[in-house]
Enzyme design. Sequence first.
Site, PDB file in Angstrom:
ATOM      1  N   LYS A 150     -12.264  -7.568  -7.861  1.00 39.41           N
ATOM      2  CA  LYS A 150     -13.043  -6.367  -8.173  1.00 39.41           C
ATOM      3  C   LYS A 150     -12.237  -5.409  -9.040  1.00 39.41           C
ATOM      4  CE  LYS A 150     -11.406  -4.151  -4.080  1.00 39.41           C
ATOM      5  NZ  LYS A 150     -11.517  -3.444  -2.852  1.00 39.41           N
ATOM      6  N   LYS A 182       0.829  -1.208   0.000  1.00 39.59           N
ATOM      7  CA  LYS A 182       0.000   0.000   0.000  1.00 39.59           C
ATOM      8  C   LYS A 182       0.860   1.254   0.000  1.00 39.59           C
ATOM      9  CE  LYS A 182      -4.329  -1.706   1.981  1.00 39.59           C
ATOM     10  NZ  LYS A 182      -5.249  -1.599   3.122  1.00 39.59           N
ATOM     11  N   LYS A 212      -7.540 -15.073 -10.102  1.00 39.41           N
ATOM     12  CA  LYS A 212      -8.612 -14.978  -9.108  1.00 39.41           C
ATOM     13  C   LYS A 212      -9.657 -13.941  -9.532  1.00 39.41           C
ATOM     14  CE  LYS A 212      -8.767 -14.769  -4.329  1.00 39.41           C
ATOM     15  NZ  LYS A 212      -8.250 -14.733  -2.973  1.00 39.41           N
TER      16      LYS A 212
END
Length: 328
Positions: free
Chosen positions: A197, A111, A194
């Site tokens: 989103k 991040k 996978k």
Amino acid sequence: MKTIFSGIQPTAVFTLGNYLGAVKNWSEMQAENECIYSIVDMHAITVRQEPAKLRTQTMNSYALAMACGIDVERSILFVQSHNKNHAEMNWILSCSTQFGELSRMTQYKDKAQKHPDDVNAGLFTYPVLMAGDILLYQADLVPIGIDQKQHLELTRNVAERFNFRYGDFFKIPEAYIPTGGAAKIMSLQDPLKKMSKSDDNPNASVYILEPKDDIIRKFKRAVTDSGAEVRFAEDKPGVSNLMTIYSVFSGKTLDETEAEFAGKGYGDFKLAVGETVADALAPVRDEYNRLAADKDYLLSCMKTGAERAMKISEKTLKKAYKKVGFVV
Ligand code: TRP
């Protein structure tokens, strides 16, 4: 009875994968356990959020958790920021967490790299907040995705360090990481990836609140494999993924699914999967729409949830204060 704690960020977008991997589990665990679930808005602000949007998303996530089967009478469902004990426990545990161990968290490193202009202290100490979430309720078991495994390890280490310093106090929680097919739903467009989103291809992921027609259309377009048989096999990742999804939603085993579609083509099979998923999700969508429109009801459920969460966590926090030597 075991105590279960888990949290989900209000910014999460529920794909079929999230639903099967997390929230459906949360709901199923209620039958035999004492479950405490939280919409973790305090975690969410470690990355920049638009305030109005965060507020709406928190309401909606709460409604969605209920629509997915979290029973707010039986279990505790609350919004993290409604219980200030989380912030207070965060401080206590921060003082039993080492800078070095936080520096090794891969999610922090990822991040920080993604948001180089906002590597804030909260992003760095996020796992301590998470440890507090779990330890405040003396949870036995923590359902998480594999991406949170390192944070749970840290929780255990921090709890053990605290216990070593101040005397046995925190229960050391275990991770519960669902394995098996349902834990790993793959993209409908590339079954080696996978379902996510953040996929660029809108046909790759199915969302649980999508209209029926869209869900069916996405399954009709799903990538399959060469050959024509509906069979679960390593060299048939597309068909196998669809079979997994079908089996979870229909309750049929993979063998039964194979038998059901023997002699039929991929087209029939894909349509059946799409219809089964869409039908199974219809009540979730209806219930979500009903709840999301009733703000007052949601707020009252949130309030009760927070009160119940506070009652349990207050006891733990008080004892921890005593342990570290605060005058209480
Ligand atoms: N960090 C978790 C995530 O991003 C969410 C979370 C916060 C959580 N507190 C928790 C999960 C406590 C399990 C237990 O997915």
